[in-house]
Design an enzyme around this catalytic site. Structure first.
Site, PDB file in Angstrom:
ATOM      1  N   LEU A  62       0.873  -1.171   0.000  1.00 23.56           N
ATOM      2  CA  LEU A  62       0.000   0.000   0.000  1.00 23.56           C
ATOM      3  C   LEU A  62       0.913   1.225   0.000  1.00 23.56           C
ATOM      4  CD1 LEU A  62      -2.573  -1.036   2.782  1.00 23.56           C
ATOM      5  CD2 LEU A  62      -2.925  -1.114   0.304  1.00 23.56           C
ATOM      6  N   ASP A  63       0.523   2.256  -0.733  1.00 22.36           N
ATOM      7  CA  ASP A  63       1.333   3.468  -0.763  1.00 22.36           C
ATOM      8  C   ASP A  63       1.504   4.039   0.646  1.00 22.36           C
ATOM      9  OD1 ASP A  63       1.474   3.204  -3.489  1.00 22.36           O
ATOM     10  OD2 ASP A  63      -0.054   4.719  -3.914  1.00 22.36           O
ATOM     11  N   LYS A  64       2.550   4.792   0.837  1.00 19.07           N
ATOM     12  CA  LYS A  64       2.909   5.302   2.160  1.00 19.07           C
ATOM     13  C   LYS A  64       1.750   6.030   2.836  1.00 19.07           C
ATOM     14  CE  LYS A  64       6.288   8.191   4.570  1.00 19.07           C
ATOM     15  NZ  LYS A  64       7.548   8.974   4.470  1.00 19.07           N
TER      16      LYS A  64
END
Length: 249
Positions: free
Chosen positions: A80-82
């Protein structure tokens, strides 16, 4: 932990057995060291910062030996993106990793998200099929028509709430390209709220210090028992508090 690095990140564990670890990732947490994936902060790429992977290894040292690239992605099957929160599954054994990797490849994993996007989506339900390719702009991806180069990508969405200046959607992600949801809604002219990387010039923004994007459900087959299992994580309080400030239509 690496030299000079802060203490490992706290793990919000939803489920754990001998083969799997399912966590609810907080926004602001990098899943693994950024080596060759799009970054929300290209200038920070390669620098040492606490990652979810560090916390996983601190929790169970055996995870450090799992995966195709244990040095950079120990136990990590997907990411998952930051600045995105939500459900993420981690493999604790090579057997579990191989099974989960195959399920992702076969696209039998159900991945559901909730997002708030800018403006009014014209359709209540639609499927976005723009291809995803790396952009010349650092750290970004770009969504392109099917006739152009890129990797196939499919995002289904259903509008759940309409606000005066934004739309909340329920998303079923069929593929998992880097930044897929963000690039797809940017291509529609309705970027995810709080996304500086895919902002549209001269479009009025809503101020939020993270992405209004949350992976609320993950469903897959247990790699050992074969049982279909589903995990949910509620939308974080900071996101629901934000939508309460908006005017519903």
């Amino acid at each position: 932990a690496r030299t000079g690095e802060a203490a490992p990140i706290h793990l919000d564990i939803l489920f754990e057995d001998n083969d799997l670890l399912v966590v609810n990732k907080s926004a602001g947490v990098l899943v693994h060291p950024a080596i060759d994936t799009p970054s929300d902060s290209p200038s920070h790429r390669g620098r040492s910062e606490p990652t979810l992977m560090d916390a996983l290894i601190a929790h169970n040292a055996k995870i450090a030996q799992v995966g195709d690239d244990p040095t950079h992605r120990a136990g990590i099957v997907h990411r998952l993106d930051k600045m995105v929160s939500g459900v993420l599954v981690v493999a604790k054994t090579p057997e579990a990793f191989a099974s989960l990797k195959q399920q992702w490849k076969a696209r039998t994993v159900e991945k559901r998200y909730k997002a708030l996007v800018l403006g009014q989506l014209p359709k209540t339900h639609d499927t976005i099929t723009f291809r995803i390719a790396r952009s010349p702009d650092a750290g970004r991806m770009v969504a392109r028509p099917a006739s152009q180069d890129g990797r196939d990508a499919r995002t289904d969405y259903t509008v759940t709430i309409r606000y005066a200046n934004a739309t909340e959607v329920d998303i079923l992600l069929h593929t998992g390209r880097p930044h897929q949801i963000r690039a797809h809604f940017h291509a529609l002219g309705h970027p995810v709220v709080g996304d500086p990387l895919y902002a549209i010039r001269n479009q009025k923004r809503l101020s939020l210090d993270r992405l209004w994007l949350h992976a609320y459900r993950l469903s897959f087959h247990h790699p050992i028992t074969g049982e279909r299992i589903t995990f949910d994580a509620p939308v974080p309080d900071e996101l629901t508090a934000f939508t309460k400030t908006l005017h519903r239509l």
